[in-house]
Scaffold this active site. Structure first.
Site, PDB file in Angstrom:
ATOM      1  N   SER A 173       0.816  -1.219   0.000  1.00  0.00           N
ATOM      2  CA  SER A 173       0.000   0.000   0.000  1.00  0.00           C
ATOM      3  C   SER A 173       0.848   1.268   0.000  1.00  0.00           C
ATOM      4  CB  SER A 173      -0.963   0.027   1.193  1.00  0.00           C
ATOM      5  OG  SER A 173      -1.705  -1.151   1.215  1.00  0.00           O
ATOM      6  N   ARG A 174       2.044   1.140  -0.499  1.00  0.00           N
ATOM      7  CA  ARG A 174       2.953   2.294  -0.626  1.00  0.00           C
ATOM      8  C   ARG A 174       3.364   2.881   0.729  1.00  0.00           C
ATOM      9  NH1 ARG A 174       3.505  -0.014  -5.055  1.00  0.00           N
ATOM     10  NH2 ARG A 174       2.708   0.842  -6.973  1.00  0.00           N
ATOM     11  N   LEU A 175       3.217   2.086   1.792  1.00  0.00           N
ATOM     12  CA  LEU A 175       3.637   2.559   3.121  1.00  0.00           C
ATOM     13  C   LEU A 175       5.069   2.101   3.388  1.00  0.00           C
ATOM     14  CD1 LEU A 175       0.348   2.060   5.156  1.00  0.00           C
ATOM     15  CD2 LEU A 175       1.278   4.144   4.126  1.00  0.00           C
TER      16      LEU A 175
END
Ligand SMILES: NC(=O)C1=CN([C@@H]2O[C@H](COP(=O)(O)OP(=O)(O)OC[C@H]3O[C@@H](n4cnc5c(N)ncnc54)[C@H](OP(=O)(O)O)[C@@H]3O)[C@@H](O)[C@H]2O)[C@H](O)CC1
Ligand SMILES: Cc1cc2nc3c(=O)[nH]c(=O)nc-3n(C[C@H](O)[C@H](O)[C@H](O)COP(=O)(O)O)c2cc1C
Ligand SMILES: Cc1ncc(COP(=O)(O)O)c(C=O)c1O
Ligand SMILES: [K+]
Length: 557
Positions: free
Chosen positions: A531-533
């Site tokens: 999730s692009r975290l």
């Protein structure tokens, strides 16, 4: 120097190779590797032959029959007239040199017989190579991590045998194969293949055992039902199986993720020459043609057309005037046909990595860099020391290029280059730069920024003389970043210097060639997460009591 395969196969037939630079850029890795092949070393007359480079078909060039056994020589002694007659029946023999050969049903069967007759192959051998080609083609496009479950539907002939062999190789490549083999052939070759699969505990399913909805249970449906001996309309139980494959593709529109269909040699149910006559046949996503594509393959418009069966000996290629693309390297398959259309905006990866915490990193970023670098090397990354170097001159306009890291000494990152190159000029105007490493398969990136100075001349000398002889001469020849009138100029100078230094122990390092050292003021370790975290730990130096210590902060992804 590289030759574009477009010279060898293109236009007229369905296998049009992309010709623009952009099309090459768009092509995906397997195609890229297939598009390029090393050309012979340059000759003084090279440019004069250039126009004709593509004319001899790669597989038949230079064939004379000399040195072969009497059986092969007699096979090859077919008269020129007969050869032309045969060639006349072949699509391949058009005067257009840019087309791939397509075989009629009869030619395919004839080649099969000749391979297994005068050319000394056994069916077991050819089937093994065919099945391996299919498995490697699949592995090039559909990774086991995303397309694990493979249902191989095998027919009664050799096409079914290819499917059994492919399933075995896929098992060893990390896939989970299942077999549906309703009409078994009681010959030792086939019973052996079944035993081999059973020993791997690969499940065999009857037609009745197949799940009602194939699309939910499998990621790949391997169509090994019929090959080039198919004729008429499919008889039970294959008629029903083929209907299910067609139906499954139709339910595609309902937003369900459906498995991909991979057909071996012929999309089963298609006429071997006419193709999908009714328009109601299966629509495979991948076709793996064996030996040479059959005529029906002209109607294949799916994204992945591969050629496999890297066993065609020159006598066959010559006799049938086969025009085939070269296989890249040691590969068992080659992508042919159009580059698949890609939606660039939809290209993305979801990074899945272990979490990367402040507590686990080294207080010293150089030690942390060494740790990650060693892991990149251990992971088998090619050129883990390749890094993008960005510089900007006094105009402030940045430019980037790759260079090779050649060491990390006294906390500095070192690389070598030409001091009179564009980067050299920019660094003389503005001694600041940034370095970037991207280790793709580890989901890791490292950024380094800082001030740059030259390494000592002694150090550059030492490194220069550790390089291969050819690279040392290359560095003298190359006035890096200046315009050259043509490649031949470089070769000419190279040859002259090679001659000049042939009896010289130490090639003198050019004054303008040497190393740079970047002293970091910032180092950031990035690890991709879902999730692009992502994790980003950034080090910056701080003065504490006159000591330089590194402060670590976490940055938002
Ligand atoms: N040199 C090569 O390229 C190699 C190719 N290989 C593979 O072999 C096939 C061709 O194999 P072959 O055994 O000749 O043929 P098929 O696999 O197509 O199958 C023939 C059997 O299928 C039956 N058949 C034919 N039509 C129908 C139909 N309408 N309904 C049901 N069954 C059908 C046929 O039975 P018949 O009674 O009709 O004769 C046969 O039992 C090639 O395509 C490659 O995949 C080699 O493995 C390696 C070398
Ligand atoms: C993987 C890779 C590594 C490279 N390594 C170096 C290198 O170590 N030194 C170098 O001068 N050029 C290297 N090059 C070539 C540079 O990218 C660049 O083309 C050249 O240095 C000229 O850059 P400039 O005109 O911006 O100065 C490399 C290229 C690649 C793709
Ligand atoms: C122009 C140029 N110079 C230097 C290098 C670094 O090569 P070496 O590892 O031989 O120092 C490369 C590597 O690609 C290069 O392309
Ligand atoms: K098939």
């Amino acid at each position: 120097m590289w030759t574009i395969l477009r010279d060898r196969i293109t236009t007229r037939t369905t296998t049009t190779m992309p010709c623009s630079f952009l099309a090459q850029f768009h092509s995906f890795p397997p195609l890229r590797s297939a598009l390029f092949e090393p050309s012979p070393p340059p000759s003084p007359h090279h440019h004069r032959h250039h126009r004709h480079r593509h004319l001899p078909p790669p597989l038949s060039s230079g064939f004379s029959g000399g040195g072969w056994s009497p059986a092969i020589r007699s096979f090859c002694s077919t008269s020129g007239c007969e050869r032309r007659a045969m060639a006349g029946r072949l699509e391949s023999c058009s005067s257009d040199p840019s087309s791939v050969s397509y075989l009629t049903q009869r030619e395919a069967a004839e080649i099969d017989e000749e391979l297994m007759g005068p050319l000394g192959f056994s069916v077991d051998q050819l089937m093994e190579l065919a099945g391996l080609s299919v498995a490697t083609s699949i592995a090039e496009v559909y990774k086991a991590s995303a397309y694990k479950r493979v249902l191989a539907i095998c027919g009664p002939g050799n096409n079914g045998g290819d499917g059994l062999v492919a399933a075995r190789h896929l098992f060893h490549f990390g896939y989970k194969p299942y077999i549906c083999y309703p009409k078994r052939t009681p010959k030792p070759l086939y019973t052996g293949l079944v035993t081999q699969l059973e020993s791997l505990r690969v499940p065999f399913l009857s037609v009745e055992d197949l799940p009602p909805d194939l699309s939910t249970e499998y990621d790949i449906l391997l169509d090994a039902v019929f090959g080039f001996s198919f004729h008429g309309a499919a008889r039970p139980p294959f008629d029903d199986i083929l209907r299910r494959l067609v139906g499954m593709r139709k339910s595609d529109q309902t937003n369900k993720k459906s498995p991909v269909i991979v057909s071996i040699d012929i999309p089963s149910g298609w006429h071997v020459e006419e193709g999908d006559i009714s328009g109601e046949g299966i629509k495979p996503d991948m076709l793996v043609s064996l030996t040479a594509p059959k005529l029906c393959a002209k109607q294949f418009h799916g994204p992945h057309h591969f050629l496999g069966g890297r066993f065609v000996p020159p006598p066959i290629a010559e006799k049938y005037n086969l025009r085939l693309p070269p296989y890249p390297g040691a590969s068992m398959c080659v992508h042919i046909g159009k580059a698949p259309q890609v939606d660039i905006s939809a290209m993305r990866e979801n990074y899945i990595s272990p979490e990367f915490h402040e507590e686990e990193v080294d207080a010293d970023p150089i030690k942390q860099f060494h740790k990650w670098f060693e892991e990149a090397v251990a992971a088998g990354l090619r050129e883990a020391n390749a890094m993008a170097l960005s510089t900007a001159g006094k105009d402030g306009k940045p430019s980037s290029r790759m260079v090779l890291l050649k060491g990390v000494d006294e906390d500095c990152f070192v690389w070598y280059t030409n001091y009179e190159s564009q980067k050299g000029r920019q660094l003389s105007e503005n001694p600041w730069a940034s370095l970037l490493f991207y280790w793709e398969s580890l989901n890791r990136q490292v950024r380094v920024e800082g001030s740059v100075e030259k390494v000592s001349n002694e150090e550059s000398e030492k490194y220069f003389h550790s390089r291969p002889h050819g690279s040392q001469i290359g560095a003298i020849v190359s006035k890096q970043s200046s315009i050259v009138p043509g490649r031949q100029v470089l070769h000419q100078q190279y040859r002259e210097l090679e001659e000049k230094f042939s009896n010289v122990n130490l090639i003198p390092k050019p004054e303008h060639w040497g190393g740079y050292r970047l002293k970091p003021e910032l180092i950031e370790f990035w690890q991709g997460q879902q999730s692009r975290l992502h994790d980003r730990l950034q080090y910056r130096p701080q003065e504490i009591d006159g000591r330089r210590v590194w402060k670590i902060v976490r940055l938002a992804p």
